[in-house]
Design an enzyme around this catalytic site. Structure first.
Site, PDB file in Angstrom:
ATOM      1  N   ASP A 188       0.743  -1.355   0.231  1.00 39.81           N
ATOM      2  CA  ASP A 188       0.169  -0.409   0.181  1.00 39.81           C
ATOM      3  C   ASP A 188       0.609   1.146  -0.211  1.00 39.81           C
ATOM      4  OD1 ASP A 188      -2.217   1.952   0.360  1.00 39.81           O
ATOM      5  OD2 ASP A 188      -2.759  -0.425   1.768  1.00 39.81           O
ATOM      6  N   HIS A 262      -3.232   3.240  -4.719  1.00 44.40           N
ATOM      7  CA  HIS A 262      -2.878   2.903  -3.179  1.00 44.40           C
ATOM      8  C   HIS A 262      -1.363   2.749  -3.445  1.00 44.40           C
ATOM      9  CE1 HIS A 262      -5.599   2.968  -0.320  1.00 44.40           C
ATOM     10  NE2 HIS A 262      -6.722   2.826  -1.424  1.00 44.40           N
ATOM     11  N   GLU A 327      -9.935   3.197  -4.631  1.00 51.22           N
ATOM     12  CA  GLU A 327      -9.975   4.405  -4.458  1.00 51.22           C
ATOM     13  C   GLU A 327      -8.635   4.536  -5.804  1.00 51.22           C
ATOM     14  OE1 GLU A 327     -10.625   4.593   0.050  1.00 51.22           O
ATOM     15  OE2 GLU A 327      -8.586   3.323  -0.144  1.00 51.22           O
TER      16      GLU A 327
HETATM   17  C1  ACM Z   1     -10.927  -0.192   1.335  1.00 48.79           C
HETATM   18  O1  ACM Z   1     -11.161  -0.176   2.407  1.00 48.79           O
HETATM   19  N1  ACM Z   1     -10.464   0.662   0.811  1.00 48.79           N
HETATM   20  C2  ACM Z   1     -10.444  -0.980   0.889  1.00 48.79           C
END
Ligand code: ACM
Ligand code: ZN
Length: 752
Positions: A188, A262, A327
């Protein structure tokens, strides 16, 4: 006469005692088996004579070690053993299924595969109690098999790093609960944790950040130390060891390689796969989403990702590879000539279709290697190949949409399945704000009713997620995992959930065993959940209180603090007038841990429909269609980056003289009050009159508060009310996540 009565009473009470002896022994079984019969008899033998015949040394070793920890008893090998594990070729016993019978002769366990024996061993462990040196096992006949094929737990080791031993411990907890999919969130923005031989900088650079970070943890005293550099990673040898350890426990690991977003940690190590001129990235040490996104225009990005995925596939033999997909910050793409070119080439009309291109391309690569792609529900945007599976996290809507479109789905809606949310209101509890109780997890309908009956088989399972931003140490992970993982396990395994009291009782019996494993579980809360069901036609609301503990609930509806002299809740009731409910339970010492409250206002826009110019995020839907006009405060509608801009239709021309709108201001959670709020009204919907403008701006602070903008004006006849609340857009320069997308949250627009 009196004496006779006395004797009768004694006899009656003796009879009572005898009956009690014949009561069924309480079973501390979680998850509860699919089929179980129990008689009052109990197999009782001296602990020293606990003999076992089980060919599989590894199952035996695990069970022995658990029984040593829980009761200090040892299993003794014998051919004519008390406990016999038998393998059968029986079609009625598919993988994971088993039968377990206990009678005077001993314990007989049958399965056709190793996984059945594995799970039977855990059921047996739970059936055993030690009483004055004797092992006691109630006479039962169990036939057991799982409800879902995917019984998952996710673990984020990027935001905080956890050692190989801690990961193994995590796998032990999963096995004890018959969970079988470990979703390992390895990369991440805050750290890359998987050694990739071809790209050594991923771990040399990407696994380390300047500070442990996450300042809220520091403030709460959760960090052990605030080191200069923080990080860690798993070598490929570590991973092989962990994969083997998991496999011994029937657990498949689904590794997650997040893309396209991410990805700051990877892109700090290899900036050449970031869009040119997109600016500097750093490995994050705070919560939120960075701008780090792979350039979708450069061919070299895909070569890099294919190389990474190839090494990943070599390490992880399971069917699924998780590619994230959530996201994605797409603004960088729009400003990148390479990405623009790609959009043109691929006929992608917008950035969402570019993301779809990205995911499709990766999916083809995985499919070519006989693997299936799974990703967060955003991967549905822009279309998806049929074999891809979807993880529904932003509520259940993504799961419904995916299943209807024929994709397999794993349900993991953030409420209640994000175990990083706290499970009680104790200020010392680690985790994200927002409460998800043991009972919430147990009672949540895991298969959404909105999925058509013929599509429900696409729900292949359930999973809970542990995002580790606010759990820097493994003891915090354990605290938030337990006892909720018991609820998850039962939902995932048992064909039907049982009464809450029955489950709660079994949890209470199980917790002392857990303590012997050295785990300090989160406290079962004294939280009173106030459920409000508005009835828009009658202008009333049904009120129900739900608790975890059976202590009485005391409540008021006039905003006063409840005491033990207040009304005691007996059954759901109806409210017909404005009210401010406060409800709580009291501990034995007379104190209360938390007072739940909910304010109801039957105002003129109550239950009136509205149109939002910019859609709310599915995970912050405020409870659905009437989130901003449902009459109660505190359940929020969240819009990212954009204004909350809505027109409410009151249905007919109505005299009004008051408007109020309410917002959350909690900058450290990326939630900012509006910069500017304006109200406009109209009788016809064509011409609007402005009735108020507020320009609060946004100032630097670390508050968590509600801000509201009430205005009274002379009575005016209107049908439409137009509210525009402007968002700060992105986090301001003083914010730890400067430049990241900001949220705007509102709970109600009140019109009187
Ligand atoms: C998430 O909680 N962004 C998958
Ligand atoms: Zn680009």
């Amino acid at each position: 006469m009196r004496l006779n009565l006395f004797i009768l009473l004694i006899i009656a009470s003796l009879l009572g005692a005898c009956n009690q002896k014949h009561e069924l022994a309480p079973l501390k079984l979680i998850p509860y088996p699919a089929e179980l019969e129990q008689s009052a008899d109990v197999l009782s033998i001296p602990a020293k004579e606990l003999t076992i015949s089980l060919k599989d040394e590894s199952i035996k070793e695990i069970l022995s070690s658990q029984l040593a920890t829980e009761h200090q008893i040892k299993l003794v090998d014998a051919d004519e053993a008390l406990i016999r594990f038998v393998k059968l070729n029986d079609d009625a016993l598919p993988a994971e299924a088993y039968r377990l019978k206990v009678n005077d002769k001993g314990v007989l366990i049958e399965a056709s595969e190793r996984s059945g024996h594995l799970y039977a061993a855990q059921t047996l462990r739970q059936l055993i109690t030690l009483n004055k040196g004797r092992v006691e096992i109630p006479h039962v006949s169990i036939s057991d098999y799982p409800r879902f094929a995917w019984r998952g737990m996710h673990f984020d080791v990027s935001r905080h790093f956890f050692s190989v031993d801690e990961v193994k411990q995590f796998l032990d907890y999963m096995y004890m609960n018959k969970l079988n999919v470990f979703h390992w969130h390895l990369v991440d923005d805050q750290g890359w944790r998987l050694e990739i031989k071809k790209y050594p900088k991923l771990t040399e650079v990407g696994a380390w950040r300047e500070h442990v970070g996450f300042n809220a943890n520091q403030a709460k005293g959760l960090n052990e130390k605030y080191t200069e550099a923080y990080g860690g990673y798993y070598t490929q040898a570590d991973v092989k060891e962990i994969v083997a350890y998991a496999s011994e426990r029937n657990i498949t690991i689904v590794p997650e390689i997040e893309l396209p977003g991410h990805s700051a940690a990877a892109l700090v190590a290899y900036p050449e796969y970031y869009c040119n001129n997109a600016g500097e990235l750093k490995i994050w040490d705070q919560a939120g989403v960075s701008a780090g996104v792979y350039c979708a225009g450069k061919e070299s990005t895909f070569q890099f990702l294919e190389d990474v995925l190839s090494e990943t596939m070599e390490l992880f033999p399971g069917e699924f590879i998780h590619i994230g997909g959530d996201e994605t910050p797409k603004d960088t793409w729009l400003a990148c000539p390479d990405c623009r070119k790609r959009m043109k080439q691929e006929n992608a009309h917008d950035e969402h279709e570019l993301q779809s291109y990205f995911v499709h391309r990766i999916e083809k690569f995985l499919n070519k290697h006989d693997r299936r792609l799974i990703g967060w529900d955003e991967i549905l945007d822009g279309g998806l190949a049929q074999s891809a599976a979807v993880m529904s996290w932003r509520g259940v809507a993504g799961g419904v949409k995916a299943a209807e479109a024929g994709h397999d789905v794993v349900m993991t809606p953030m409420f209640p399945y994000y175990f990083n949310h706290t499970q009680n209101h104790l200020p010392t509890s680690p985790g994200h704000p927002g409460i998800s109780t043991l009972r919430d997890v147990y009672t949540f309908p895991s298969i959404p009713q909105d999925i058509s009956a013929d599509k429900r088989q696409h729900v292949i399972g359930v999973q809970a997620n542990l995002w580790s931003e606010y759990m820097p140490l493994f003891k915090h992970i354990e605290h938030n995992l337990f006892p909720r993982v018991y609820a998850l396990a039962e939902v995932a395994w048992s064909p039907a959930i049982r009464e809450w009291d029955d489950f709660h009782q079994r949890v209470k019996l199980t917790l002392p065993m857990l303590e012997k494993h050295g785990v300090k579980a989160g406290e079962i809360s004294y939280h009173v959940r106030i459920n409000v069901s508005p009835n828009y036609e009658n202008k009333t609301a049904d009120i129900e209180f739900v608790t975890e503990r059976s202590n009485p609930v005391y409540y008021t509806i006039d905003c006063s603090e409840p005491t033990t002299n207040s009304q005691v809740y007996k059954a759901p009731f109806v409210l017909e007038a404005d009210a401010h409910i406060k409800a709580c339970q009291f501990k034995r010492d007379g104190s209360t841990t938390y007072i739940s409250e909910k304010q109801l206002i039957f105002h003129k826009a109550f239950g009136k429909p509205y149109e939002l110019k910019y859609a709310y995020a599915p995970q912050y839907d405020g409870g659905g269609r009437y989130g901003l006009t449902n009459g109660f405060l505190g359940v929020e509608v969240g819009v990212e980056e954009k204004p909350i801009d809505l027109v409410i239709d009151l249905g007919e021309v109505t005299e009004i003289s008051h408007i109020n709108s309410r917002f959350k201001n909690a900058p450290l959670s990326w939630v900012f009050g509006p910069q500017k709020v304006s109200y406009h009204v109209s009788a016809t919907g064509d011409e609007y009159t402005n009735v108020a403008v507020f320009e609060p701006g946004v100032t630097e602070s670390d508050v968590n508060e509600i801000v509201q903008y009430p205005i009274d004006f002379k009575p005016t006849k209107v049908r439409y009310v137009h509210i525009v609340a402007e968002s700060v857009g992105v986090c301001p320069s003083w914010h730890p996540a400067a430049g990241g997308k900001a949220w705007l949250f509102s709970d109600e627009v009140i019109v009187k």
